[in-house]
Every structure is written in C-alpha cells, then in structure tokens.
Motif scaffolding. Structure first.
Motif, PDB file in Angstrom:
ATOM      1  N   GLY A 152       1.450   5.598   3.018  1.00  0.00           N
ATOM      2  CA  GLY A 152       0.383   6.512   2.883  1.00  0.00           C
ATOM      3  C   GLY A 152      -0.159   6.120   1.462  1.00  0.00           C
ATOM      4  O   GLY A 152      -1.016   6.833   1.019  1.00  0.00           O
ATOM      5  N   LEU A 153      -0.030   4.940   1.156  1.00  0.00           N
ATOM      6  CA  LEU A 153      -0.602   4.341  -0.062  1.00  0.00           C
ATOM      7  C   LEU A 153      -1.650   3.248   0.060  1.00  0.00           C
ATOM      8  O   LEU A 153      -1.251   2.725   1.092  1.00  0.00           O
ATOM      9  CB  LEU A 153       0.516   3.873  -1.275  1.00  0.00           C
ATOM     10  N   TYR A 154      -2.508   2.820  -0.620  1.00  0.00           N
ATOM     11  CA  TYR A 154      -3.549   1.902  -0.124  1.00  0.00           C
ATOM     12  C   TYR A 154      -4.034   1.048  -1.462  1.00  0.00           C
ATOM     13  O   TYR A 154      -4.270   1.513  -2.453  1.00  0.00           O
ATOM     14  CB  TYR A 154      -4.909   2.583   0.186  1.00  0.00           C
ATOM     15  N   THR A 155      -3.826  -0.207  -1.114  1.00  0.00           N
ATOM     16  CA  THR A 155      -4.447  -1.217  -2.136  1.00  0.00           C
ATOM     17  C   THR A 155      -5.817  -1.615  -2.159  1.00  0.00           C
ATOM     18  O   THR A 155      -6.555  -0.816  -0.972  1.00  0.00           O
ATOM     19  CB  THR A 155      -3.715  -2.593  -1.845  1.00  0.00           C
ATOM     20  N   GLU A 181      -5.842   2.985 -10.110  1.00  0.00           N
ATOM     21  CA  GLU A 181      -4.970   2.119  -9.671  1.00  0.00           C
ATOM     22  C   GLU A 181      -3.599   2.126 -10.373  1.00  0.00           C
ATOM     23  O   GLU A 181      -3.680   1.901 -11.689  1.00  0.00           O
ATOM     24  CB  GLU A 181      -5.425   0.957  -9.845  1.00  0.00           C
ATOM     25  N   ILE A 182      -2.589   2.418  -9.662  1.00  0.00           N
ATOM     26  CA  ILE A 182      -1.311   2.531 -10.191  1.00  0.00           C
ATOM     27  C   ILE A 182      -0.396   1.838  -9.422  1.00  0.00           C
ATOM     28  O   ILE A 182      -0.391   1.736  -8.280  1.00  0.00           O
ATOM     29  CB  ILE A 182      -0.828   4.127  -9.959  1.00  0.00           C
ATOM     30  N   ASN A 183       0.225   0.661 -10.156  1.00  0.00           N
ATOM     31  CA  ASN A 183       1.132  -0.146  -9.508  1.00  0.00           C
ATOM     32  C   ASN A 183       0.414  -0.993  -8.314  1.00  0.00           C
ATOM     33  O   ASN A 183       1.048  -0.950  -7.048  1.00  0.00           O
ATOM     34  CB  ASN A 183       2.460   0.350  -9.119  1.00  0.00           C
ATOM     35  N   GLY A 184      -0.674  -1.207  -8.280  1.00  0.00           N
ATOM     36  CA  GLY A 184      -1.623  -1.820  -7.190  1.00  0.00           C
ATOM     37  C   GLY A 184      -2.035  -1.120  -6.105  1.00  0.00           C
ATOM     38  O   GLY A 184      -2.597  -1.609  -5.310  1.00  0.00           O
ATOM     39  N   PHE A 185      -1.664   0.298  -6.130  1.00  0.00           N
ATOM     40  CA  PHE A 185      -2.130   1.317  -5.327  1.00  0.00           C
ATOM     41  C   PHE A 185      -3.336   2.169  -5.770  1.00  0.00           C
ATOM     42  O   PHE A 185      -2.947   2.679  -6.899  1.00  0.00           O
ATOM     43  CB  PHE A 185      -1.029   1.890  -4.572  1.00  0.00           C
TER      44      PHE A 185
END
Length: 384
Positions: A152-155, A181-185
C-alpha cells in the motif's frame, strides 16, 4: 502500381521532394512491402513537443485498462487514432549513389499508413493519485509498530508508472495533497498526526519564546526530535503551515496564521461529526486557535457550507480538496450535495478546475444551467 523484386536503386522520397509542377514519377511496391500494423504515424502539435520527442523526453503512460497518454516533462496529451480514407504512402530515402547524384524518377512504397495518432493537450489524471495515497496514511506511531511492510506504499517510480500525468504535474499533485516522501515512499500524513505536530510546535513556541514569524528550522527540528518526532514530518509541517526565508545562513519559517486557523476549524468540525450549529462551532473554534490569531468565517471559503434549519444556522465540512479533479465528476458531486447553488457558494468549488481549451465560463455552460431573474439578482446554478 508496379512491383519489382529486383535491386532497389530508385529516387526515394527525394524524388517527391524535388518534383516540379509538370513532372511525374513512377511508383511501385518495395520488395519489403508488408504489414502495416507495426508502424503508427504520430502527429506532433508543436515544435516544443517535437523537441522533447527527439531528445527522448517523452513517455507513454497508462495501465492496460486505461487509454494511453503521452507525457512530456511538463504536459499530458491524450492519444487519439484518426483513420484516413486516403492512401498515405511511406517512401524511404534514396540510397547514396555517387555515380548518379540526381534522384531517379522511380520510387518504392515501403508501407501504407492507415491513419495517424493525434496528440490533444489534456488535464493530468490525478484522482487516482489521491486514491492510492489515501490507502495507507502515515501515523506518528507507525515506526514503532512491528508491521513494516511496504504494502500500500508507493515510490516515485511506482507513481510515474501508475499515474497518467507528466513529472511536473505529478509533483504539483503531490504538493496539492500535502504529500511527503518518507523513507522513499510518498505518503499523506494522517490529520491527527498533523494536528499533534502543529500543536507541539505552537506549545514549544510559548515555552521557548519562539516568534511564529521567525522560527529557526534547526532549533524546531532539534526540540521536537528530542520529543520523539520524525524530523521529516516536522519539516513537512513547517512547509504545510509556513513560508521559508533564508536569513544569514539560517533557515527561518514564518507560520501562516490563516492556515493554522483553518486547520483548527476543520479539527473542530471533524471532532463533532462534520456538522454543528454555527454559534457552537464559533465558540469552540475560538478556544482552539492561539491567542492573537485572527479568524473569521471568510477564511473557510471552499471548506464549509452553511444551511438554515428552522431559525438556526448550521455549518458543515465540505472541502474542495476532497472533491474529484475532473469536471464531470466534480459537478456530479456538487449537484448531489445541493440541487441549486448561488454563485458565491459555487465559485470556491469550481475555480481550481483546469481543462485545456475550455475556459471556466465554458465549463459552467457545459455542466450547469444558469437562472438570473433580473440583472441585480445573484445567478443560481443547477445541473444541466
């Protein structure tokens, strides 16, 4: 049309380019003439798109169940195939022949184009972006949880593969949604987490005698990090509610008191089921905003609606930020909410709509009926 399986040594496309008004050429099939399905002509709308195309700065985006779009770095174009009743012959350039520099009055057709793809400037399709990012909102205590899966997370790469918008339009969409953007997502921060961090910033501004017009970024991040808050989210909060100014190598933030007041108004409504009597709302809103912060109901334009029930006026949360971004879906939601709209109420909910080639007035003509009894009366809009 003649067919010749021998060596091809004809004039190629140059024979047509140099053809005089009283001259003619013989046309024949090329020995490699074959199926046409492996080739599509693209009609480019202007030199800017052509330049991006030649420099390899365009991408075609869309899933299997979506109509494809072509994206330049800054714009999105719908791709529409247009067939033609005329035969469009594709003729390759001539092969160099030093012994005969003049074009041969004989040309070979390599392909037959059944039509071409037109590019039509269109609005980016960003409703899907909101849907994807709303699936899993970021919460402050998330990093303490054992479940650290990326489901459910998106880069950024995930988004450009899923969203039909140019890179520039996608970044604008992320900014509109207050995504970070948090930790690449890329994530949308849960409203309760935003409220918690904002409250901590305001509380510490009192404890440490910080000026809300000149918050030192390094100091704010340091203090809230010591309280256990992620500095990325704290900085995002400063960006959401403030404006950054560079001053003597120090990053200073000035908080926008109007944005803060609107935030707390939405919090009050949200904690009361999204609808309440106006006088009770104003009383609770006053208690929530920091002393000295200006506030009035005009600040809530595009965030709330008012309705009269008997002798009482009620206020209801209805934010333009939650509405669809496409005109047809937007007007459908608006007229489900109200059958008739006064212009002063409708205008905040349609002013952000942008459709290439159609003005705001054109959108109103297309989607609404306007009734105005006389020149002095305020126009009323209903669904067309």
């Amino acid at each position: 049309m003649a067919t010749n399986k021998g060596d091809i040594n004809d004039g190629g496309a140059e024979s047509f380019l140099t053809l005089g008004p009283d001259n003619s050429v013989t046309v024949r099939y090329h020995p490699d003439f074959g199926p046409h399905s492996d080739l599509i002509l693209l009609e480019v709308p202007d030199d800017s798109v052509l330049n991006d195309l030649l420099r390899g700065r365009v991408t075609i985006r869309g899933q299997f169940d979506e109509d494809a779009v072509l994206c330049t770095p800054s714009s999105t174009y719908a791709m529409k195939f247009v067939g033609t009743s005329n035969s469009v012959f594709l003729i390759p350039p001539r092969k160099p022949n030093l012994s005969d520099p003049q074009p041969n009055p004989l040309v070979s057709v390599l392909k037959l184009a059944p039509g071409n793809v037109e590019l039509v400037l269109t609005a980016p399709r960003l409703d899907k972006l909101r849907f994807l990012l709303m699936q899993r909102l970021y919460k402050i205590d998330e990093e303490d949880e054992e479940d650290c899966s990326s489901e459910g997370l998106y880069t950024w790469h995930d988004l450009i593969c899923s969203i039909q918008a140019s890179d520039e339009e996608l970044r604008e969409g992320l900014k509109f949604l207050s995504a970070v953007e948090i930790n690449g997502f890329w994530r949308i921060v849960h409203p309760k987490s935003v409220n918690m961090i904002l409250t901590m910033v305001l509380t510490n501004s009192v404890l440490h005698d910080w000026s809300l017009d000149a918050l030192v970024e390094e100091e704010v991040l340091s203090v809230l990090e010591s309280d256990g808050f992620n500095t990325t989210i704290v900085k995002h909060c400063l960006e959401t509610f403030g404006t950054k100014n560079e001053n003597d190598n120090s990053k200073l933030w000035g908080l926008d008191k109007k944005r803060i007041a609107v935030h707390f108004a939405k919090q009050v409504l949200g904690s009361n089921g999204g609808k309440m009597r106006l006088e009770i709302f104003i009383e609770k809103w006053m208690r929530n905003v920091q002393k000295g912060t200006p506030f009035d109901l005009n600040m809530l334009e595009g965030e709330v609606l008012y309705e009269t029930i008997g002798a009482e006026t009620w206020i209801k949360a209805f934010s333009v930020a939650d509405l669809p971004l496409t005109p047809d879906a937007r007007f459908s939601v608006l007229f489900k909410e109200r059958a008739k709209w006064a212009w002063k109420d409708l205008e905040p909910y349609v002013r952000d709509l942008r459709v290439p080639g159609i003005s705001s007035e054109g959108l109103l003509i297309k989607y609404t009926r306007r009734v105005q009894p006389n020149a002095d009366a305020e126009p009323i809009f209903s669904a067309r």
